[in-house]
Scaffold this motif. Sequence first.
Motif, short mmCIF file in Angstrom:
data_model
loop_
_atom_site.label_atom_id
_atom_site.label_comp_id
_atom_site.label_asym_id
_atom_site.label_seq_id
_atom_site.Cartn_x
_atom_site.Cartn_y
_atom_site.Cartn_z
N ALA A 64 -3.28 4.35 24.97
CA ALA A 64 -2.00 3.54 25.21
C ALA A 64 -1.05 4.47 25.33
O ALA A 64 -0.58 5.49 24.49
CB ALA A 64 -1.81 2.59 24.17
N GLY A 65 -0.07 4.58 26.53
CA GLY A 65 1.19 5.19 26.32
C GLY A 65 0.79 6.77 27.28
O GLY A 65 1.60 7.35 27.30
N VAL A 66 -0.25 6.98 27.31
CA VAL A 66 -0.61 8.43 28.25
C VAL A 66 -0.46 7.99 29.81
O VAL A 66 -1.01 7.17 30.41
CB VAL A 66 -2.22 8.80 27.95
CG1 VAL A 66 -2.54 10.02 28.68
CG2 VAL A 66 -2.29 8.78 26.38
N THR A 67 0.45 8.97 30.27
CA THR A 67 0.82 8.88 31.66
C THR A 67 0.60 10.05 32.52
O THR A 67 0.84 10.18 33.57
CB THR A 67 2.63 8.20 31.60
OG1 THR A 67 3.24 9.29 30.97
CG2 THR A 67 2.60 6.97 31.06
N HIS A 68 0.73 11.12 31.85
CA HIS A 68 0.67 12.41 32.58
C HIS A 68 -0.89 12.95 32.88
O HIS A 68 -1.05 13.96 33.18
CB HIS A 68 1.33 13.55 31.96
CG HIS A 68 1.04 13.54 30.29
ND1 HIS A 68 1.34 12.77 29.40
CD2 HIS A 68 0.59 14.70 29.56
CE1 HIS A 68 0.82 12.96 28.22
NE2 HIS A 68 0.31 14.24 28.49
N TRP A 69 -1.75 12.21 32.45
CA TRP A 69 -3.47 12.39 32.90
C TRP A 69 -3.72 11.12 33.45
O TRP A 69 -3.25 10.05 33.45
CB TRP A 69 -4.05 12.80 31.77
CG TRP A 69 -3.69 13.99 31.10
CD1 TRP A 69 -3.01 13.84 29.70
CD2 TRP A 69 -3.83 15.33 31.34
NE1 TRP A 69 -2.70 15.49 29.67
CE2 TRP A 69 -3.32 16.23 30.36
CE3 TRP A 69 -4.67 15.91 32.35
CZ2 TRP A 69 -3.46 17.55 30.54
CZ3 TRP A 69 -4.57 17.38 32.56
CH2 TRP A 69 -4.07 18.11 31.62
N VAL A 125 -15.65 12.30 22.93
CA VAL A 125 -14.80 12.67 21.76
C VAL A 125 -13.64 12.46 22.30
O VAL A 125 -13.06 12.23 23.36
CB VAL A 125 -14.83 14.27 21.67
CG1 VAL A 125 -14.27 15.01 22.67
CG2 VAL A 125 -13.86 14.23 20.32
N ALA A 126 -12.62 11.77 21.21
CA ALA A 126 -11.19 11.36 21.71
C ALA A 126 -10.60 12.47 20.99
O ALA A 126 -10.47 12.78 19.96
CB ALA A 126 -11.03 9.93 20.71
N VAL A 127 -9.53 12.77 21.86
CA VAL A 127 -8.64 13.93 21.66
C VAL A 127 -7.04 13.34 21.88
O VAL A 127 -6.94 12.54 22.63
CB VAL A 127 -8.79 15.31 21.84
CG1 VAL A 127 -10.07 15.70 21.69
CG2 VAL A 127 -8.80 15.27 23.57
N PRO A 128 -5.92 14.10 20.85
CA PRO A 128 -4.60 13.84 21.44
C PRO A 128 -4.43 14.22 22.99
O PRO A 128 -5.02 15.47 23.34
CB PRO A 128 -3.91 14.55 20.57
CG PRO A 128 -4.65 14.74 19.33
CD PRO A 128 -6.14 14.85 19.91
N ALA A 129 -3.63 13.67 23.62
CA ALA A 129 -3.34 14.06 24.96
C ALA A 129 -2.79 15.26 25.15
O ALA A 129 -2.94 16.04 26.03
CB ALA A 129 -2.57 12.76 25.87
N GLU A 130 -1.96 15.59 24.05
CA GLU A 130 -1.16 16.82 24.25
C GLU A 130 -2.05 18.01 23.90
O GLU A 130 -1.54 19.22 24.40
CB GLU A 130 -0.18 17.03 23.14
CG GLU A 130 -0.38 16.52 21.88
CD GLU A 130 -0.24 15.13 21.24
OE1 GLU A 130 -0.18 14.81 20.19
OE2 GLU A 130 -0.46 14.04 22.25
N ASN A 131 -3.45 18.02 23.49
CA ASN A 131 -4.38 18.92 23.37
C ASN A 131 -4.88 19.38 24.76
O ASN A 131 -5.67 20.35 24.72
CB ASN A 131 -5.26 18.67 22.18
CG ASN A 131 -5.00 18.88 20.89
OD1 ASN A 131 -3.91 18.21 20.55
ND2 ASN A 131 -5.44 19.68 20.00
N LEU A 132 -4.96 18.57 25.64
CA LEU A 132 -5.83 18.53 27.02
C LEU A 132 -5.03 19.70 27.84
O LEU A 132 -3.90 19.81 27.91
CB LEU A 132 -5.65 17.47 27.79
CG LEU A 132 -6.37 16.44 26.97
CD1 LEU A 132 -6.33 15.04 27.98
CD2 LEU A 132 -7.73 16.68 26.79
#
Length: 272
Positions: free
Chosen positions: A5-10, A56-63
């Motif tokens: 939820a809230g991830v918009t840049h990927w 695996v689930a990772v924070p979007a900022e780690n991508l």
Amino acid sequence: VELGAGVTHWKLGDRVTAALDVTCGRCRHCLAGETQRCRAMKRIGFELDGGHAEFVAVPAENLVAVPAGIDYAAAAILPDAVACMYHSIIEQGAVGIGARVLILGVGGLGIHGVQIARSAGATVLATSRQAKRIALAEQYGAIGVNTAEQSLETAVAEFTNGEGVDVVVDNVGTRDSVRQGLSVLRPGGKFLVVAYLDDAFEVPSMRLFATEQEIIGCRGSTKRNLIEVVRLVETGQVMPVIGAYYPLEQIQDAAAQLESGDLIGRIVLTRP
């Protein structure tokens, strides 16, 4: 394959790899860009589950985006074996054009360290007790030293005209490797502690005082390091070295091969 939820840049289907450290983003280290020192850090595959899994689930900022020219197997080893060496050699060691670098141990870390140091303009001496590892290091531009057959002190003296190397990268992590590395380091040189097999090592205090050598710990990498490593691979300056592939259900066999020491490069686990 799925966005939180809230991830918009990927977007779904983006080709990515992930920085391994999940950090707080608020401490003095994170705010200074030194995320590898975050006191609240949790690592994917260590404190957080998912390092050896199909999903695996990772924070979007780690991508970090992976260009189409880099395959997923290569991308899988970049956050650890390659970015760690980049952080150690370029950031901690400040290696640049004309530097003379000694890399102790040409395994999964060391073979990438050779390439990174060379891409920075350094000349590199690389050691191993296995001829096949020496041969691979030489393919990537290093001067190989088989320490089962040749004295390290003699090789370094010839390499530097008796002056000693500017930087030692210790990928072995034993009392003996530290002793040997410091003995061939020039005054003012940097000794990078990357591996840690032995819990403690001894340092000759008078020599350290008299020569102003630096002993520097090197831990992990940052997302910024990973982005730079992706660029180096994309432009052909660094080639990820994969030593073996195993399906996920054979992970114990993969671990056994890793522990045997009879491997060059990294192991990649493939999906079932």
